[in-house]
Design an enzyme around this catalytic site. Structure first.
Site, PDB file in Angstrom:
ATOM      1  N   GLU A 281      -0.026   9.992  -4.781  1.00  0.00           N
ATOM      2  CA  GLU A 281       1.302  10.598  -4.925  1.00  0.00           C
ATOM      3  C   GLU A 281       1.167  11.960  -5.599  1.00  0.00           C
ATOM      4  O   GLU A 281       1.757  12.931  -5.176  1.00  0.00           O
ATOM      5  CB  GLU A 281       2.230   9.681  -5.737  1.00  0.00           C
TER       6      GLU A 281
ATOM      7  N   ARG B  53      10.181   4.216 -15.874  1.00  0.00           N
ATOM      8  CA  ARG B  53      10.324   2.971 -15.114  1.00  0.00           C
ATOM      9  C   ARG B  53       9.912   1.755 -15.952  1.00  0.00           C
ATOM     10  O   ARG B  53      10.445   0.663 -15.779  1.00  0.00           O
ATOM     11  CB  ARG B  53       9.575   3.021 -13.781  1.00  0.00           C
TER      12      ARG B  53
ATOM     13  N   GLU C 292       6.759  -2.168  -3.230  1.00  0.00           N
ATOM     14  CA  GLU C 292       6.291  -2.460  -4.582  1.00  0.00           C
ATOM     15  C   GLU C 292       6.763  -3.794  -5.187  1.00  0.00           C
ATOM     16  O   GLU C 292       6.004  -4.432  -5.912  1.00  0.00           O
ATOM     17  CB  GLU C 292       6.718  -1.331  -5.536  1.00  0.00           C
TER      18      GLU C 292
HETATM   19  N1  MTE Z   1       0.716  -0.875   1.552  1.00  0.00           N
HETATM   20  C1  MTE Z   1      -0.456  -0.426   2.059  1.00  0.00           C
HETATM   21  N2  MTE Z   1      -1.058  -1.122   3.040  1.00  0.00           N
HETATM   22  N3  MTE Z   1      -1.053   0.703   1.576  1.00  0.00           N
HETATM   23  C2  MTE Z   1      -0.487   1.426   0.540  1.00  0.00           C
HETATM   24  O1  MTE Z   1      -1.042   2.446   0.129  1.00  0.00           O
HETATM   25  N4  MTE Z   1       1.378   1.607  -1.067  1.00  0.00           N
HETATM   26  C3  MTE Z   1       2.408   0.869  -1.792  1.00  0.00           C
HETATM   27  C4  MTE Z   1       3.307   0.111  -0.820  1.00  0.00           C
HETATM   28  N5  MTE Z   1       2.515  -0.647   0.101  1.00  0.00           N
HETATM   29  C5  MTE Z   1       0.745   0.962  -0.023  1.00  0.00           C
HETATM   30  C6  MTE Z   1       1.333  -0.202   0.557  1.00  0.00           C
HETATM   31  C7  MTE Z   1       3.245   1.720  -2.632  1.00  0.00           C
HETATM   32  S1  MTE Z   1       2.694   2.141  -4.172  1.00  0.00           S
HETATM   33  C8  MTE Z   1       4.468   2.159  -2.213  1.00  0.00           C
HETATM   34  S2  MTE Z   1       5.464   3.095  -3.222  1.00  0.00           S
HETATM   35  C9  MTE Z   1       4.985   1.843  -0.872  1.00  0.00           C
HETATM   36  O2  MTE Z   1       4.074   1.070  -0.107  1.00  0.00           O
HETATM   37  C10 MTE Z   1       5.287   3.143  -0.155  1.00  0.00           C
HETATM   38  O3  MTE Z   1       5.696   2.963   1.141  1.00  0.00           O
HETATM   39  P1  MTE Z   1       7.215   2.670   1.563  1.00  0.00           P
HETATM   40  O4  MTE Z   1       8.090   3.426   0.654  1.00  0.00           O
HETATM   41  O5  MTE Z   1       7.249   3.156   2.960  1.00  0.00           O
HETATM   42  O6  MTE Z   1       7.380   1.196   1.434  1.00  0.00           O
HETATM   43  N1  HPA Z   2       8.639   5.956  -8.231  1.00  0.00           N
HETATM   44  C1  HPA Z   2       7.613   6.629  -7.681  1.00  0.00           C
HETATM   45  N2  HPA Z   2       7.438   7.908  -7.824  1.00  0.00           N
HETATM   46  C2  HPA Z   2       8.322   8.589  -8.563  1.00  0.00           C
HETATM   47  C3  HPA Z   2       9.409   7.955  -9.160  1.00  0.00           C
HETATM   48  C4  HPA Z   2       9.581   6.568  -8.980  1.00  0.00           C
HETATM   49  O1  HPA Z   2      10.531   5.949  -9.482  1.00  0.00           O
HETATM   50  N3  HPA Z   2      10.107   8.881  -9.835  1.00  0.00           N
HETATM   51  C5  HPA Z   2       9.433  10.033  -9.650  1.00  0.00           C
HETATM   52  N4  HPA Z   2       8.358   9.864  -8.887  1.00  0.00           N
HETATM   53 MO1  MOS Z   3       4.168   3.981  -5.070  1.00  0.00          MO
HETATM   54  S1  MOS Z   3       3.340   3.737  -6.955  1.00  0.00           S
HETATM   55  O1  MOS Z   3       5.673   4.630  -5.768  1.00  0.00           O
HETATM   56  O2  MOS Z   3       3.318   5.330  -4.516  1.00  0.00           O
END
Ligand code: MTE
Ligand code: HPA
Ligand code: MOS
Length: 762
Positions: free
Chosen positions: A226, A304, A716
């Site tokens: 990120e 958070r 998450e």
């Molecule tokens: N799933 C896979 N296979 N690989 C990833 O890197 N990242 C996780 C989750 N699931 C991840 C994953 C995290 S930290 C987040 S924030 C969300 O996927 C982001 O994707 P989304 O917002 O499209 O669910």
């Molecule tokens: N989640 C993930 N990334 C972020 C957030 C959050 O709540 N706020 C700012 N960056």
């Molecule tokens: Mo997920 S830790 O918000 O990339």
């Protein structure tokens, strides 16, 4: 296999950064980084390294034409160290050579002299020295000071949780190709293409329109990309810009583990007050977040932690203090849950502590305090459409918790050297970026004259299946076959000013934008069809499975016919749409507001079996009732829940980061840092969807409480079911060793478990 990447992945055909066919003159880079955790650079000399075979250039702070600054939230992090180094792994220079191994070899010839200072590694020690990233943050509800006197029981304790290395399969990296007129084409494995674009522009003193960032997919991000994909792309861009040649940088696994950020370790103090009936009246908690040597995303992550410090419980009097402590470790960063898990682990520990002292089941305290409709969180938001109790009750009933507990108790009476433990883990996780402005996304959709469709959004595919979801959403709204749709790479020239794909908001934000863009196109196409059919009101036209209907009667027109007609009628077949989450806000001065558009709920029951001679353990099962909303891609959603649970268990069990007193990470390889393997995953994962009330969503009051197509964010929240593993295992240890003094200190590695089994117990 329904995830569109599955087949390509299995065949090894998916293109990751290291698979991009690079131009023949591409040079390879290696990062030279600090080998001490704190100190000054007294001398540095690159001359021998520059003479080394194949070397084309070495670039450090003095070569940066713009600002030597990559800090996102706070400008406190340089790309390359200048006079001081603050952690082992602090980048100092990038070496570029014809071959990767030549660059690596040359790095050994860099002459550097440091003046060492004692590093601070522990967040509590940092706090004592007033070494903070930001001033303390306090979330408050009611008045704890006035409540302690009304409590029948008060318990205090300390909780520690370790960090966690992401172990995304694809290590960090970038390829940068310079074009004419300073234009840079950047291929970066990042969750945050715009941050990479913005920061490269900052480093090189270029306008952002000279930097194009393209992301095909990531081999996993999990939060680790990120913020922390940016530095490597910036270094690569600097070298490519200076040498006017394509440059490629891929961190090898060991460097990636050593020099990139991880989940924050936390150390926390809690004080919990209850009445005789087990109702929690007051809760005070102080979080010492180990932020590492720079802010990175730590302030948002700390927030958070505070948002989730009472997890699924209503506590009328709360005081939660967050301290972001600056230490001489790598800057810690986002990791699935984003500080939420650290907050939830503490309240669950406090409840476990209280239940054991009061001699009542943990579940009794949990159940007495679950969130109800309209309960207030410490940050001022009230629950709405709250399924905390519903999910807890349902998991109890569906999986017969009472019977499961009886079986465990019976097993433990009958067996001496093998014990079982059971725990229940409810979750209530807020959905939205808590940094309100980030809750925006856009989509750009093109339909070509052959009827094929190209969808671009701000979302980055990292294995979570967001592309498959965007495809499904577009296909549903346009009512066409999914095979018509290509979900294109994420590209800052096509979709601009993107928020990171994070906070589990990828599908929600971009999905809504796709819906809007599709509806814009649909309206245009309906008008074309209406004209063609001689229908006066285009609203009578519908598209269903690629066919056109007029007043619900089939016509001879197809989707492709209408596309062709639209083209010849000079109607645009491109639409762009922007989406921002309504009705969310947060005031960082009062720490009150309505930061989340909704919450995701669920309850897990976890059982472990413990070998009391060896300290080794297995997870027998994880049974979950989870709130998917209306899942429109079940297979992906189930995969997300399963993956998150295993990752959560890993955090609580075998994944242990150990630094020596010099601040050197000792567990810097997969032989010493143990991620869950095939043997460590639960023998059974049983996932039941929480039945959800569709009627309620038709009600205006609740209509914003859900994602696209009535789905809910999935990425998450299930991670935190893994926290239940800690308590299941602790209960098993306790049943073997009743004299154990309960400790809340994760991860519970087998060696730690072995010590606990025999503590005071000979
Ligand atoms: N799933 C896979 N296979 N690989 C990833 O890197 N990242 C996780 C989750 N699931 C991840 C994953 C995290 S930290 C987040 S924030 C969300 O996927 C982001 O994707 P989304 O917002 O499209 O669910
Ligand atoms: N989640 C993930 N990334 C972020 C957030 C959050 O709540 N706020 C700012 N960056
Ligand atoms: Mo997920 S830790 O918000 O990339």
């Amino acid at each position: 296999m329904k995830n569109i990447d599955s087949v390509r992945h299995v065949r090894g055909e998916s293109i990751f950064i290291d698979d991009i066919k690079i131009p023949q003159n591409t040079l390879f880079a290696y990062v030279f980084y600090s080998s001490i955790a704190n100190g000054k650079i007294l001398e540095i000399d690159f001359s021998e390294a520059l003479k080394s075979k194949g070397v084309k250039g070495i670039f450090s702070a003095k070569d940066i034409p713009g600002e030597n600054q990559i800090g996102g939230i706070i400008s406190d992090e340089n790309l390359f160290a200048e006079n001081e180094v603050h952690f082992i792994g602090h980048p100092i220079a990038i070496i570029v050579a014809e071959k990767y191994l030549q660059a690596k070899e040359a790095s050994k010839k860099i002459h550097i002299v440091y003046e060492k200072q004692k590093p601070i590694l522990d967040p509590r020690e940092a706090a004592k020295n007033d070494s903070f990233i930001i001033p303390p943050r306090v979330f408050q509800l009611g008045n704890t000071d006035e409540t302690w006197q009304n409590c029948d029981y008060i318990f205090e304790g300390k909780v520690d949780s370790g960090g966690q290395e992401h172990i995304y399969l694809e290590t960090q990296g970038a390829v940068v190709i310079p074009f004419e007129d300073d234009l840079l084409k950047v291929y970066s494995a990042t969750q945050n293409p715009t941050a990479v674009q913005r920061t490269i522009a900052r480093i090189l003193a270029l306008p952002m329109n000279k930097v194009e960032v393209n992301v095909q997919r990531l081999g996993g991000g999990f939060g680790g990309k990120e913020d922390q994909a940016t530095a490597w792309a910036c270094m690569t861009a600097l070298a490519a810009y200076k040498l006017k040649t394509p440059v490629k940088l891929i961190l090898n696994r060991q460097d990636d583990i050593r020099i990139t950020g991880k989940r924050h370790p936390y150390s926390s103090d809690y004080k919990i007050g209850l009445n005789k009936e087990g109702k929690i009246l007051a809760y005070e908690v102080t979080f010492y977040q180990n932020a590492g040597a720079a802010a990175d995303l730590s302030p948002a992550i700390l927030d958070r932690t505070l948002f989730h410090c009472t997890n699924s419980y209503f506590i009328p009097n709360v005081k939660a203090t967050g301290l972001s402590c600056k230490t001489n470790l790598v800057p810690f960063t986002a990791f699935r849950g984003f500080g939420g898990p650290q907050g939830m682990f503490v309240i669950e520990s406090a409840i476990h502590h209280a239940a054991n002292e009061m001699n009542i089941p943990v579940t009794e305290i949990q159940k007495k305090n679950l969130l109800n409709e309209n309960d207030e969180f410490s940050y001022g938001q009230k629950t709405k459409n709250c399924f905390t109790i519903k999910s807890y009750k349902l998991s109890e009933e569906k999986f017969d918790l009472k019977k499961l507990q009886e079986e465990v108790d019976e097993f433990n009476i009958k067996n001496f050297l093998v014990k079982k433990g059971l725990a229940v883990m409810p979750i209530t996780f807020g959905i939205s970026f808590t940094t309100t402005f980030l809750n925006q996304a856009s989509a750009l959709i093109h339909i070509y004259t052959d009827g094929s469709i190209n969808v671009s959004t701000a979302a980055v595919e990292m294995g979570q299946g967001v592309n498959a979801k965007m495809k499904r959403i577009a296909a549903k709204i346009l009512s066409v076959d999914e095979s018509r749709i290509n979900v294109d790479s994420t590209n800052t020239s096509r979709v601009v000013n993107t928020s990171p794909t994070a906070a589990s908001k990828g599908t929600d934000l971009n999905g809504f934008a796709v819906i809007d863009a599709c509806n814009i196109l649909l309206e245009r196409l309906k008008k074309v069809a209406a004209e063609e059919l001689g229908e006066d009101d285009w609203r009578n036209i519908t598209f269903k499975n690629e066919k056109v209907f007029d007043e619900n009667e089939p016509t001879t027109l197809t989707f492709v016919d209408v596309i062709k007609k639209a083209y010849f009628n000079r109607i645009s077949l491109t639409a762009q749409a922007f989406h921002s989450t309504p009705n969310i806000y947060f005031d960082t001065k009062t720490n009150k507001g309505n930061p989340f558009s909704y919450h995701v709920y669920g309850t897990a029951i976890i059982q472990v079996t413990l070998d009391c001679l060896r300290g080794t353990y297995e997870t027998d099962f994880v049974k979950v009732v989870h709130d998917f909303g209306e899942s429109f891609h079940r297979q992906i959603d189930i995969g997300q829940v399963e993956g998150a649970i295993v990752q959560g268990i890993g955090w609580m069990s075998s994944e242990e980061l150990i630094w020596n007193e010099d601040g050197k990470l000792l567990t810097d390889a997969l032989s010493t840092y143990k991620v869950p393997d095939i043997h460590a995953i639960p023998k059974e994962i049983n996932i039941e969807p929480l039945p959800y009330d569709k009627e309620k969503l038709l009600n205006d009051e609740f209509k914003d409480q859900i994602g696209p197509l009535n789905s809910k964010a999935i990425g998450e929240p299930p991670f935190m079911y893994g926290i239940g593993f800690y308590f299941a295992l602790l209960n098993a240890i306790k049943s073997f060793n009743p004299k154990l003094k309960l400790k809340y200190n994760s991860p519970l590695t087998p060696e730690k478990v072995l010590m606990m089994l025999y503590e005071n117990n000979f």
